[in-house]
Design a protein around this motif. Structure first.
Motif, PDB file in Angstrom:
ATOM      1  N   THR A   2       0.815  -1.108  -0.087  1.00 54.41           N
ATOM      2  CA  THR A   2      -0.042  -0.046  -0.039  1.00 54.41           C
ATOM      3  C   THR A   2       0.842   1.236   0.015  1.00 54.41           C
ATOM      4  N   ALA A   3       0.812   2.201  -0.887  1.00 53.44           N
ATOM      5  CA  ALA A   3       1.498   3.380  -0.861  1.00 53.44           C
ATOM      6  C   ALA A   3       1.175   4.201   0.026  1.00 53.44           C
ATOM      7  N   PRO A   4       1.945   5.083   0.806  1.00 52.72           N
ATOM      8  CA  PRO A   4       1.805   6.023   1.645  1.00 52.72           C
ATOM      9  C   PRO A   4       0.596   7.108   0.885  1.00 52.72           C
ATOM     10  N   GLN A   5       0.081   7.689   1.799  1.00 53.83           N
ATOM     11  CA  GLN A   5      -0.882   8.718   1.297  1.00 53.83           C
ATOM     12  C   GLN A   5      -0.438   9.773   0.252  1.00 53.83           C
ATOM     13  N   ASN A   6       0.814  10.235   0.241  1.00 53.96           N
ATOM     14  CA  ASN A   6       1.390  11.146  -0.493  1.00 53.96           C
ATOM     15  C   ASN A   6       1.984  10.740  -1.642  1.00 53.96           C
ATOM     16  N   LEU A   7       1.959   9.319  -1.875  1.00 50.69           N
ATOM     17  CA  LEU A   7       2.774   8.604  -2.836  1.00 50.69           C
ATOM     18  C   LEU A   7       1.742   7.932  -3.837  1.00 50.69           C
ATOM     19  N   THR A   8       0.454   8.399  -3.772  1.00 50.46           N
ATOM     20  CA  THR A   8      -0.525   7.821  -4.869  1.00 50.46           C
ATOM     21  C   THR A   8      -0.542   8.998  -5.940  1.00 50.46           C
ATOM     22  N   ARG A   9      -1.273   8.354  -6.943  1.00 49.39           N
ATOM     23  CA  ARG A   9      -1.415   9.301  -8.145  1.00 49.39           C
ATOM     24  C   ARG A   9      -2.673  10.376  -7.793  1.00 49.39           C
ATOM     25  N   ALA A  10      -3.228  10.083  -6.912  1.00 48.42           N
ATOM     26  CA  ALA A  10      -4.304  11.015  -6.525  1.00 48.42           C
ATOM     27  C   ALA A  10      -3.685  12.376  -5.865  1.00 48.42           C
ATOM     28  N   ALA A  11      -2.815  11.490  -5.164  1.00 48.47           N
ATOM     29  CA  ALA A  11      -2.164  12.762  -4.134  1.00 48.47           C
ATOM     30  C   ALA A  11      -1.351  13.726  -5.080  1.00 48.47           C
ATOM     31  N   CYS A  12      -0.753  13.160  -6.141  1.00 49.00           N
ATOM     32  CA  CYS A  12       0.216  13.768  -7.089  1.00 49.00           C
ATOM     33  C   CYS A  12      -0.753  14.773  -7.827  1.00 49.00           C
ATOM     34  N   ALA A  13      -1.762  14.157  -8.106  1.00 49.93           N
ATOM     35  CA  ALA A  13      -2.804  15.106  -8.820  1.00 49.93           C
ATOM     36  C   ALA A  13      -3.249  16.369  -8.001  1.00 49.93           C
ATOM     37  N   ALA A  14      -3.512  16.045  -6.928  1.00 52.74           N
ATOM     38  CA  ALA A  14      -3.833  17.205  -5.800  1.00 52.74           C
ATOM     39  C   ALA A  14      -2.798  18.166  -5.542  1.00 52.74           C
ATOM     40  N   ARG A  15      -1.463  17.734  -5.630  1.00 50.23           N
ATOM     41  CA  ARG A  15      -0.515  18.799  -5.320  1.00 50.23           C
ATOM     42  C   ARG A  15      -0.371  19.605  -6.724  1.00 50.23           C
ATOM     43  N   ASP A  16      -0.811  19.028  -7.978  1.00 47.20           N
ATOM     44  CA  ASP A  16      -0.672  19.657  -9.215  1.00 47.20           C
ATOM     45  C   ASP A  16      -1.722  20.881  -9.223  1.00 47.20           C
ATOM     46  N   HIS A 392      26.090   3.042 -15.630  1.00 50.28           N
ATOM     47  CA  HIS A 392      25.398   3.354 -16.706  1.00 50.28           C
ATOM     48  C   HIS A 392      24.134   4.169 -16.227  1.00 50.28           C
ATOM     49  N   LEU A 393      23.770   5.182 -16.750  1.00 54.81           N
ATOM     50  CA  LEU A 393      22.680   5.990 -16.059  1.00 54.81           C
ATOM     51  C   LEU A 393      21.384   6.044 -16.863  1.00 54.81           C
ATOM     52  N   LEU A 394      20.339   6.010 -16.118  1.00 58.66           N
ATOM     53  CA  LEU A 394      18.914   6.660 -16.602  1.00 58.66           C
ATOM     54  C   LEU A 394      18.602   7.892 -16.209  1.00 58.66           C
ATOM     55  N   ARG A 395      18.575   8.927 -16.986  1.00 60.48           N
ATOM     56  CA  ARG A 395      18.610  10.441 -16.422  1.00 60.48           C
ATOM     57  C   ARG A 395      17.136  11.026 -16.520  1.00 60.48           C
ATOM     58  N   PHE A 396      16.628  11.581 -15.487  1.00 55.07           N
ATOM     59  CA  PHE A 396      15.238  12.204 -15.671  1.00 55.07           C
ATOM     60  C   PHE A 396      15.435  13.514 -15.161  1.00 55.07           C
ATOM     61  N   GLY A 397      15.071  14.571 -15.934  1.00 52.68           N
ATOM     62  CA  GLY A 397      15.164  15.883 -15.770  1.00 52.68           C
ATOM     63  C   GLY A 397      13.733  16.596 -15.478  1.00 52.68           C
ATOM     64  N   PHE A 398      13.808  17.303 -14.504  1.00 46.00           N
ATOM     65  CA  PHE A 398      12.274  17.948 -13.967  1.00 46.00           C
ATOM     66  C   PHE A 398      12.565  19.479 -14.185  1.00 46.00           C
ATOM     67  N   THR A 399      11.485  19.954 -15.045  1.00 47.03           N
ATOM     68  CA  THR A 399      11.417  21.279 -15.481  1.00 47.03           C
ATOM     69  C   THR A 399      10.248  22.004 -14.731  1.00 47.03           C
ATOM     70  N   PRO A 400      10.517  22.605 -13.491  1.00 45.59           N
ATOM     71  CA  PRO A 400       9.118  23.050 -12.889  1.00 45.59           C
ATOM     72  C   PRO A 400       8.193  23.950 -13.793  1.00 45.59           C
ATOM     73  N   LEU A 401       8.667  24.352 -14.863  1.00 46.17           N
ATOM     74  CA  LEU A 401       7.835  25.209 -15.618  1.00 46.17           C
ATOM     75  C   LEU A 401       6.874  24.423 -16.214  1.00 46.17           C
ATOM     76  N   TYR A 402       7.016  23.093 -16.450  1.00 48.08           N
ATOM     77  CA  TYR A 402       6.081  22.365 -17.017  1.00 48.08           C
ATOM     78  C   TYR A 402       5.852  20.929 -16.643  1.00 48.08           C
ATOM     79  N   THR A 403       6.854  20.654 -15.907  1.00 45.67           N
ATOM     80  CA  THR A 403       6.705  19.174 -15.152  1.00 45.67           C
ATOM     81  C   THR A 403       5.761  19.220 -14.207  1.00 45.67           C
ATOM     82  N   ARG A 404       4.803  18.129 -14.053  1.00 46.46           N
ATOM     83  CA  ARG A 404       3.924  18.140 -13.014  1.00 46.46           C
ATOM     84  C   ARG A 404       4.193  16.830 -12.024  1.00 46.46           C
TER      85      ARG A 404
END
Lengths: 436, 436
Positions: A2-16, A392-404
């Protein structure tokens, strides 16, 4: 599990939904079906850019023709766009110019730094940098060092303070503030002070900083800086770059790329070079009008955050995004063998997180990234030597202007799916691995 | 005075009607009411460019994002566009690359030439050029000379053969084939042979040649060349430039702007520089994708002449246009005090004619050009020292892709009107003269 409360998709959508910066995303044209986490490599297209570029092409060039150098302000572009970028990196108006590429600008300012260092103390003959600095910086430094009878020394980042303290032979310390592989961020004021205490000049590459994290070049008392227009500044592929020199240096010597736009009076057409005062002398050839106009649109998307708290607010969101990503990696990918290769302390992290693939070779990072991209999640892959120290790396960049926040959630879910399903083992993903 | 049969507007219109190259003009969007004779400074907008740039921005960048480096062939642009330009200047595929600005490219090839000359014979320490070469070339050469312990010597063009014969100390002869002021054109094969006979390397700037006159770099056995994308190649304001090295030199040493795109394996991200084989090592930073895409459209407008006789046919029309211009100057402006500052022998003339204003100061050339532009006839003005030897100039460029015989006729009529009416003496034209 079970995901912690703040790590669900619904919680993420609420933050957005509660995010005051969320409207900034409306500034961009994002392709349907794509979750883009590669703005640290190439920023996305601002909505304003296509119309602006079209106007530059059809009206300013097509109709105005040669007259537009004055009537459309083309000749002022390097400085006008430079002043806008200056607001994002702590440079005063007139201190920063847009020109050429990052590599070419680095050649200019590093050459100037080398000459200044030599004039101050000819015994200082070492340029120090980080072993995993972005290679073009190292290649340019290798050339500048050779031209000035200097040597380029590469160290692990943590060994640099000791190296500075070791002997009074370092002329210039050249670092990219946010490492392109690990996403590790240096504290600019602290490191600059260390360099100065050791008698060295401090040159910063802001490729992964400008538009991503708050930067204060003057506040940190840095000596020189360069940066890239096509990453977090959203200037478009191969956008012009920028360079800055502290005013105490800008008028000293002239940099070797002494083209006419850096002349004190470019349109007098005199045969001898007289450098313009200040930063103008770091210009060289004719400004890239179309590219600079697109870059201006990109920079405007970052400046649009000013009424909402500016770079500090963007940084806070960026940290929240990368903290979420790391928490989700721990929750969803704990048994994947992937490691977090980016500092866990947000103060030491830029706006990206890199995941290392297992040193045992059980996961092919290139193929995983290809499978992710096929699913619409775009990050990128950077090979290392494959060891635990340099995976070897998997890179993920977060651009706060448009990343949700939901984008971060969805990316992790997709990555977990790709790993769990083993779909990355399909031939269409594996086949190209040898190309990397 | 009655005009000779072939110097009437009707005769000019008839020549346009019979001109097999006339349809090439349809490739361009020319503003209404403008008679544009400044393509030697900034070429006009090709019709294909706006749509192509829009596609690059909205589709390749906007939709393709980072994937377009491969899927849209961005990474190949420097070479692909370079090969197209190569067809216009006698360079084989792979020998010529598009990158950076003319000034930056000159720095690269002149640095390489200086190093090669020094390796061949350290006693050769002189770079020779023309006193009235375009200033940015001289500024860059001044810098390269200083860096290599060489000197830059400037001579009048006619004195250069004697200088070459004088002593075995010349390392490089650097000339712009068509002088930007006078329009005088050097014979590339002859001058290259003179340089080689004197033991010097030959470097050509093709800024006013590429797309304007036939050039055969390999045929002339030249050593290095650079050129401009925004003049006769119609690449747009600040378009990327190009550089070429003879294959016998391309693999020797590495040029100092050793950025990652010139590395043998740019995407392996190794810390040490290994130059790519051949001309690829003359690349430096990330390609300017939007600008190069626009440049490709411009180059295509010149290549479109290939089925109609190519550069030879364009050259024949260019000569016919400048011959007409000169004949009309003699017919209409004999008493104006204006002199013809461009060689009368078409073999010694590029694709422009420059008119000198009287040394007695009775005509203000700047104001005359402003008055012409106000009437829609766009040439440009270049100040000299005001003497008969180096007069202030009215420059008129002829681009056979779009300049018509009637355009030449109309320009002369307008110029005659402006002079006869004295309208150039109006304050609105005179006021800005001090700015020049």
């Amino acid at each position: 599990m079970t995901a912690p409360q703040n790590l669900t998709r619904a919680a993420c959508a609420a933050r957005d939904a509660a995010d005051p910066l969320a409207p900034l995303r409306e500034q961009f044209d994002l392709p349907a079906g794509v979750n883009y986490l590669d703005g640290n490599s190439l920023g996305v297209l601002p909505r304003a850019t296509a119309a602006r570029v079209q106007d530059v092409v059809t009206q300013e060039w097509g109709q105005g023709l040669i007259r537009s150098w004055n009537s459309a302000g083309w000749i002022d572009l390097p400085r006008r766009v430079g002043d806008k970028i200056g607001r994002l990196v702590g440079a005063a108006p007139g201190e920063l110019v847009v020109a050429d590429s990052t590599s070419v600008n680095l050649f200019k300012v590093l050459s100037a730094a080398a000459r200044i260092a030599q004039a101050n103390d000819p015994a200082r003959r070492v340029i120090v940098s980080e072993r995993s600095n972005f290679p073009t910086d190292l290649y340019i430094a290798e050339s500048v060092a050779a031209q000035h009878g200097m040597v380029l020394e590469l160290h692990e980042i943590d060994a640099i303070p000791a190296r500075l303290a070791q002997a009074a032979d370092v002329a210039v310390l050249m670092l990219t503030q946010v490492n392109y592989r690990s996403g590790r961020m240096a504290d600019m004021a602290t490191v600059t002070a260390q360099a100065h205490a050791a008698g060295a000049l401090m040159l910063w590459d802001l490729a992964h900083s400008a538009g991503a994290v708050p930067v204060d070049l003057n506040g940190a008392n840095a000596d020189f800086a360069v940066g890239c227009g096509y990453k977090y500044l959203n200037g478009g592929p191969g956008a012009p770059a920028f360079c800055w020199a502290h005013p105490r240096h800008a008028d000293r010597f002239w940099q070797p790329l002494s083209g006419w736009m850096g002349h004190a009076a470019p349109f007098v057409f005199e045969p001898g070079y007289r450098p313009a005062p200040g930063m103008q002398r770091y210009l060289c050839g004719t400004p890239q009008v179309i590219g600079m106009s697109a870059l201006e649109c990109g920079v405007n998307t970052v400046l649009a955050a000013e009424p909402l708290g500016g770079m500090a607010a963007l940084r806070a969101k960026s940290v929240a995004l990368s903290e979420l990503f790391i928490a989700l990696v721990r929750q969803e990918l704990a048994h994947s063998g992937l490691s977090i290769h980016t500092p866990l302390d947000p103060a030491q992290r830029g706006s990206q997180v890199s995941l290392g693939v297992p040193a045992d070779g059980s996961v092919d990072g290139y193929a995983v990234m290809q499978a992710l991209i096929a699913r619409g999640v775009i990050g990128d892959y950077r090979a290392g030597d494959g060891t635990a120290a340099e995976p070897h790396l998997l890179r993920f960049g977060f651009t706060p202007l448009y990343t949700r926040f939901v984008d971060v959630f969805d990316a992790i879910q997709t990555l977990a799916d790709v790993l769990a399903s083993g779909e990355w083992r399909e031939a269409r993903f594996m086949a190209k691995a040898a190309v990397t």
